[in-house]
Design an enzyme around this catalytic site. Structure first.
Site, PDB file in Angstrom:
ATOM      1  CD  GLU A 227      48.481  12.244 -30.531  1.00 38.11           C
ATOM      2  OE1 GLU A 227      48.265  12.641 -29.383  1.00 38.11           O
ATOM      3  OE2 GLU A 227      47.891  11.273 -31.038  1.00 38.11           O
TER       4      GLU A 227
ATOM      5  CG  ASN B 255      52.000   9.359 -36.113  1.00 34.31           C
ATOM      6  OD1 ASN B 255      51.650   9.224 -37.287  1.00 34.31           O
ATOM      7  ND2 ASN B 255      51.343   8.797 -35.101  1.00 34.31           N
TER       8      ASN B 255
ATOM      9  CG  HIS C 181      42.234   8.733 -35.531  1.00 31.66           C
ATOM     10  ND1 HIS C 181      42.141   7.364 -35.454  1.00 31.66           N
ATOM     11  CD2 HIS C 181      43.443   9.052 -35.017  1.00 31.66           C
ATOM     12  CE1 HIS C 181      43.258   6.882 -34.910  1.00 31.66           C
ATOM     13  NE2 HIS C 181      44.061   7.886 -34.638  1.00 31.66           N
TER      14      HIS C 181
ATOM     15  CD  GLU D 208      47.642   6.782 -34.637  1.00 31.99           C
ATOM     16  OE1 GLU D 208      46.601   7.084 -34.028  1.00 31.99           O
ATOM     17  OE2 GLU D 208      48.776   7.026 -34.191  1.00 31.99           O
TER      18      GLU D 208
ATOM     19  CG  ASP E 277      39.817   5.416 -36.771  1.00 32.00           C
ATOM     20  OD1 ASP E 277      39.650   6.628 -36.957  1.00 32.00           O
ATOM     21  OD2 ASP E 277      40.359   4.952 -35.753  1.00 32.00           O
TER      22      ASP E 277
END
Ligand code: 9MR
Length: 452
Positions: free
Chosen positions: A158, A203, A242, A272, A274
């Site tokens: 990030e 990432n 996400h 990651e 979702d």
């Protein structure tokens, strides 16, 4: 692949049949199907697992359905180096042992991140040399501790801001503010020196918003290009992903990103995923909503299997009973299993996508040896690179057309040569301590040298 039903699988199948959701595929695992296709599918071990505060179904499903694992919080800076130069590997070791016992690949998350940095680091805010040595010591120690056991690291997490015109995150980052953007290059070089066989990723979130001009994804692709041109040892990008149920264009944006990175010889992993519904909506959700969620999961899996440079499909949680979406986001019900550990339609959608892409048609970005222990032995035999420095002459052995990159101690490129056989003169490199990387195909060796 033929397998006998293990006791745990019989127990698991029994738990999947009952009230609420049920799967049409109770005897098959997405893990086996992914493995046959040379791919990894995984999820986190929640912090509750590390504290032995999670239902027994969690681990039963986890080790049966997944073949790659990542710690939700336990390998982050604040967890591994809570006091300066005092490392705590207890929880990370617990996960590595679990992974080894159950045949799971381990992702390491995360080395250089502005968040979850131990509080003592801020004592050195703005002190460039000190912060460089703090970050280097952290990476050397943590990556060194799990050398050969953690297959892949999120080296930097990030580091891009959320502006419309994307650039580096320049505020609220002790690393950027104190060191400048070279902390990223250095982190990759140090991680590679500590474990030359580990895959090294950049990432970030919001990469699924597409490659428009000035977007986060475009900025990352530009940086990856620069890193590759400068010999910075990045091998993968992680798109966290996400998202929300309404984000219907995101799977195709991920496809476009995979293609852009393929041109640079870099793997794209979903790290990651979702797919949440708005918070508070759980009671109103019906079959159509869960079918829509399943459809989006399937589209991601389709893209994942169709793009040859995608390797890992990791979901940020296993069950809606334990998810950061409810705790920290205005979202809910974003995972594959419901609160009672019943597989949701999204689970079947992933299974259907895997079955619709026969193993013979899915390419793997990994060497055969990752999935076949016999091949591991034979490739180990051929990985015998060595180097030796006399004066400025670097002699190499074990390669016929190696790429040689020399980095200074802050990770900046100092020399580079291609197609080296026998020896190379390190012309123009001034006296000092350096790290040399030698690469030929999948083989690679890092070594420190001193030019006198
Ligand atoms: O799931 C993690 C949660 O338990 C932590 O409180 C949170 C703190 O930053 O981090 C969560 O994991 C994050 C991951 O490390 C990086 N990408 C975003 C994830 C969700 O916030």
């Amino acid at each position: 692949m033929k397998h006998t039903l293990s006791f745990s699988r019989i127990v698991l199948s029994a738990t999947l049949i009952g009230a609420g959701f049920s799967s049409a595929f109770a005897d098959e695992t997405i893990r086996d199907l992914a493995k046959e296709r040379g791919r990894f599918i995984g999820t986190i071990l929640n912090s509750e697992w590390f504290n032995d505060a999670i239902e027994p179904e969690f681990e039963e499903i986890h080790k049966t359905q997944f073949n790659v694992v990542v710690a939700e919080n336990e390998m982050k800076f604040d967890a591994t180096e809570p006091s300066e130069n005092k490392f705590n590997y207890t929880k990370g070791d617990k996960m590595v042992e679990y992974a080894q016992a159950n045949g799971l690949r381990v992702r390491g998350h995360a080395l250089a991140w502005h968040s979850q940095v131990a509080s003592w680091v801020s004592n050195y805010s703005g002190q460039k040399e000190k912060l460089l040595s703090v970050l280097k010591n952290h990476i050397d120690s943590v990556v060194g501790h799990w050398k050969g056991k953690v297959a892949e690291w999120d080296v930097v997490n990030e580091a891009v801001n959320d502006e419309y015109d994307a650039g580096w995150r320049s505020t609220n980052s002790v690393w950027y503010e104190g060191i400048g953007p070279e902390f990223l290059d250095s982190a990759f070089v140090w991680a590679h020196a500590a474990d030359p066989d580990a895959e090294l990723c950049y990432n970030d979130y919001s990469l699924e918003w597409g490659l428009r001009e000035k977007s986060k994804a475009s900025f990352v692709v530009e940086q990856v290009k620069r890193w590759k041109e400068n010999g910075i040892p990045i091998t993968c990008v992680g798109t966290q992903t996400h998202i929300e149920i309404s984000h219907e264009t995101t799977p195709q944006n991920v496809r476009a990103l995979a293609k852009a990175l393929a041109e640079l010889g870099v793997t794209l992993n979903i790290t990651e995923l979702d797919i949440g519904f708005p918070k508070g909506s759980a009671d109103q959700l019906g079959a159509d909503d869960y079918a829509k969620q399943g459809h989006l999961y399937r589209q991601f899996m389709d893209v994942f299997l169709e793009e040859p440079n995608m390797g890992e499909f990791v979901i940020w949680g296993l069950t809606d009973a334990h998810s950061w979406l409810d705790d920290q986001q205005g979202k809910t019900q974003g995972l594959l299993y419901d609160k009672q550990y019943k597989p949701k339609p999204a689970f079947d959608s992933i299974m259907v996508s895997l079955k619709a892409h026969p193993a013979s048609e899915v390419k793997s970005p990994y060497p055969e040896s990752l999935f076949n222990p016999e091949a591991i032995k034979s490739s180990a035999k051929s990985t015998k690179l060595s180097m030796n420095l006399v004066g400025r002459t670097l002699s190499i052995a074990g390669a016929t057309a190696a790429r040689i990159d020399v980095f200074d101690i802050q990770g900046r490129p100092a020399f580079s040569a291609r197609n080296v056989k026998g020896s190379v003169e390190l012309q123009g490199v001034s006296k000092g301590l350096y790290v040399v990387r030698m690469q030929e195909g999948p083989k690679s060796l890092m070594q420190k040298i001193t030019i006198k």
